[in-house]
Motif scaffolding. Structure first.
Motif, short mmCIF file in Angstrom:
data_model
loop_
_atom_site.label_atom_id
_atom_site.label_comp_id
_atom_site.label_asym_id
_atom_site.label_seq_id
_atom_site.Cartn_x
_atom_site.Cartn_y
_atom_site.Cartn_z
N ILE A 16 0.82 -1.34 -0.07
CA ILE A 16 0.06 0.09 -0.14
C ILE A 16 0.88 1.32 -0.10
CG2 ILE A 16 -1.55 1.46 1.48
CD1 ILE A 16 -3.09 -1.22 2.35
N ALA A 17 1.91 1.40 0.81
CA ALA A 17 2.94 2.52 0.74
C ALA A 17 3.61 2.83 -0.51
CB ALA A 17 4.07 2.36 2.20
N GLN A 18 4.01 1.64 -0.72
CA GLN A 18 4.61 1.67 -2.15
C GLN A 18 3.67 2.35 -3.31
OE1 GLN A 18 6.31 -2.20 -2.65
NE2 GLN A 18 8.38 -1.49 -2.30
N SER A 19 2.49 1.44 -3.39
CA SER A 19 1.59 2.38 -4.55
C SER A 19 0.98 3.56 -4.21
CB SER A 19 0.21 1.26 -4.28
OG SER A 19 0.57 -0.02 -4.67
N ILE A 20 0.96 3.97 -2.99
CA ILE A 20 0.55 5.30 -2.62
C ILE A 20 1.59 6.20 -3.16
CG2 ILE A 20 0.29 7.09 -0.80
CD1 ILE A 20 -1.36 4.99 0.75
N ALA A 21 2.89 5.95 -3.04
CA ALA A 21 4.02 6.89 -3.47
C ALA A 21 3.90 7.07 -5.04
CB ALA A 21 5.30 6.53 -3.11
N PHE A 22 3.70 6.06 -5.97
CA PHE A 22 3.62 6.20 -7.11
C PHE A 22 2.05 6.84 -7.53
CE2 PHE A 22 1.52 4.72 -11.26
CZ PHE A 22 2.47 5.34 -12.24
N GLY A 23 1.10 6.29 -6.93
CA GLY A 23 -0.12 7.07 -7.19
C GLY A 23 -0.40 8.41 -6.93
N THR A 24 0.38 8.89 -5.78
CA THR A 24 0.32 10.32 -5.57
C THR A 24 0.98 11.11 -6.70
OG1 THR A 24 0.38 9.97 -3.13
CG2 THR A 24 1.10 12.05 -3.81
N TYR A 25 1.89 10.73 -7.02
CA TYR A 25 2.78 11.26 -8.18
C TYR A 25 1.93 11.45 -9.53
CZ TYR A 25 5.91 12.00 -12.18
OH TYR A 25 6.54 12.26 -13.36
N TRP A 26 1.24 10.11 -9.84
CA TRP A 26 0.45 9.83 -10.91
C TRP A 26 -0.79 11.02 -10.81
CZ3 TRP A 26 1.01 7.85 -15.56
CH2 TRP A 26 -0.51 7.62 -16.44
N MET A 27 -1.45 10.95 -9.62
CA MET A 27 -2.90 11.61 -9.68
C MET A 27 -2.43 13.22 -9.33
SD MET A 27 -4.99 9.42 -10.32
CE MET A 27 -6.35 10.67 -10.05
N ARG A 28 -1.50 13.57 -8.88
CA ARG A 28 -0.96 15.13 -8.92
C ARG A 28 -0.72 15.60 -10.36
NH1 ARG A 28 3.96 17.41 -9.13
NH2 ARG A 28 4.12 19.33 -8.31
N ALA A 29 -0.23 14.81 -11.20
CA ALA A 29 -0.06 15.34 -12.59
C ALA A 29 -1.46 15.34 -13.18
CB ALA A 29 0.96 14.23 -13.30
N TYR A 30 -2.29 14.62 -12.91
CA TYR A 30 -3.77 14.66 -13.23
C TYR A 30 -4.40 15.88 -13.11
CZ TYR A 30 -8.65 14.23 -13.73
OH TYR A 30 -9.98 14.43 -13.78
N PHE A 31 -4.43 16.09 -11.44
CA PHE A 31 -5.08 17.10 -11.02
C PHE A 31 -4.39 18.59 -11.34
CE2 PHE A 31 -6.44 13.87 -7.92
CZ PHE A 31 -7.89 14.04 -8.35
N ARG A 32 -2.89 18.59 -11.55
CA ARG A 32 -2.53 19.92 -12.13
C ARG A 32 -2.74 20.44 -13.19
NH1 ARG A 32 2.25 21.80 -9.10
NH2 ARG A 32 3.11 22.61 -11.18
N THR A 33 -3.47 19.20 -14.05
CA THR A 33 -3.48 19.61 -15.50
C THR A 33 -5.03 19.74 -15.71
OG1 THR A 33 -3.21 17.36 -16.21
CG2 THR A 33 -1.17 18.94 -16.66
N SER A 34 -6.02 19.47 -14.60
CA SER A 34 -7.47 19.72 -14.79
C SER A 34 -7.74 21.24 -14.97
CB SER A 34 -8.01 19.18 -13.52
OG SER A 34 -7.54 17.79 -13.26
N PRO A 35 -8.61 21.44 -16.04
CA PRO A 35 -9.06 22.76 -16.36
C PRO A 35 -9.33 23.63 -14.86
CG PRO A 35 -10.29 21.25 -17.53
CD PRO A 35 -9.51 20.40 -16.48
#
Length: 272
Positions: free
Chosen positions: A142-161
């Motif tokens: 879970i900890a390893q997946s959250i590390a990547f998932g935070t990076y992945w979802m941050r990239a999505y939310f930063r480019t949301s309109p």
């Protein structure tokens, strides 16, 4: 762009060659799984031997180990995806003190290899009385997946309109409503991509279940396949059939989510 017939033919030729390289291992394993177990075996159905899957399933007790893998994977994916969406939303849309330093701290989870932390982690979980439990196997993943998932979802939310978020806020929507009612539904490809990747990594993980469950109570399917391999060194057909059984859930999930998965990967490729 206008391409000539020769260029199109070369493009198809290159794609066919690479596709053949990609599919060759899969076809080889399937052919081995359907081959006879010995020269004295019956002819089979059209020369094929699907009974190898039944024998491998029974002798390897894969029903038990696949059930354990499914339990661990669903637990890890459920917790990691929700936590990644929340942390990615915070890092991607909010500004607060220490956000940059905290985000880099999350990234350490991607950079540090499992081999470097698994031994001290085992002693920590043993002191907490968690070894040989579901959480000993699931929490590190879970900890390893959250590390990547935070990076992945941050990239999505930063480019949301931003205009979409501002309009929803002006209409009185709270941050929680903006997240779950607007951004998450339109970001389904990014969420599905994260789900498939987290499930695949958890399902294929070998070292953590091996170390965190020393008595084998939470032995997952890849571990069972390794043990099965040691017991049937010469039985190539059975080994190939067992490998197909272990890989099948990941293949089914990918086929189910392939459209969203590919779309999420392509959108991620043109973002940050």
């Amino acid at each position: 762009m206008i391409t000539s017939g020769t260029e199109r033919a070369l493009n198809y030729l290159i794609l066919i060659v690479f596709a053949a390289f990609a599919l060759a291992p899969i076809v080889t394993v399937l052919a081995a799984a359907l081959s006879p177990q010995s020269a004295a075996a019956a002819p089979g159905i059209l020369g094929l031997h699907p009974e190898n899957f039944v024998d491998a399933w029974t002798e390897g007790e894969f029903s038990r180990y696949l059930r354990t893998s499914l339990l661990v994977s669903v637990t890890v994916v459920s917790v990691a995806v929700v936590a990644s969406i929340l942390s990615g939303f915070a890092f991607g849309t909010m500004r607060f003190a220490g956000s940059r330093a905290l985000f880099y701290l999350f990234l350490l989870g991607i950079m540090v290899p499992t081999e470097a932390i698994v031994v001290p982690l085992f002693y920590d979980l043993r002191d907490l009385g968690l070894t040989n439990t579901l959480w000993a196997v699931a929490l590190p993943q879970i900890a390893q997946s959250i590390a990547f998932g935070t990076y992945w979802m941050r990239a999505y939310f930063r480019t949301s309109p931003p205009s979409l978020i501002e309009a929803a806020t002006l209409d009185g929507a709270s941050p929680r409503r903006v997240l779950w009612s607007i951004l998450v539904p339109i970001g389904r490809p990014a969420v599905m991509t994260l789900t498939v990747l987290a499930f695949m990594w958890t399902w294929n993980e070998f070292l953590i279940p091996l170390v965190m469950s020393p008595n084998g109570e939470f032995r997952t399917a890849p571990l069972a396949l390794a043990i099965f391999k040691g017991q049937h060194v010469q039985a190539t057909a059975l080994l190939a059939a067992a490998a197909v059984l272990v890989a099948l859930p990941v293949v089914i999930l990918y086929l189910f989510a392939q459209r969203s998965f590919i779309r999420g990967m392509l959108e991620g490729a043109v973002r940050e």
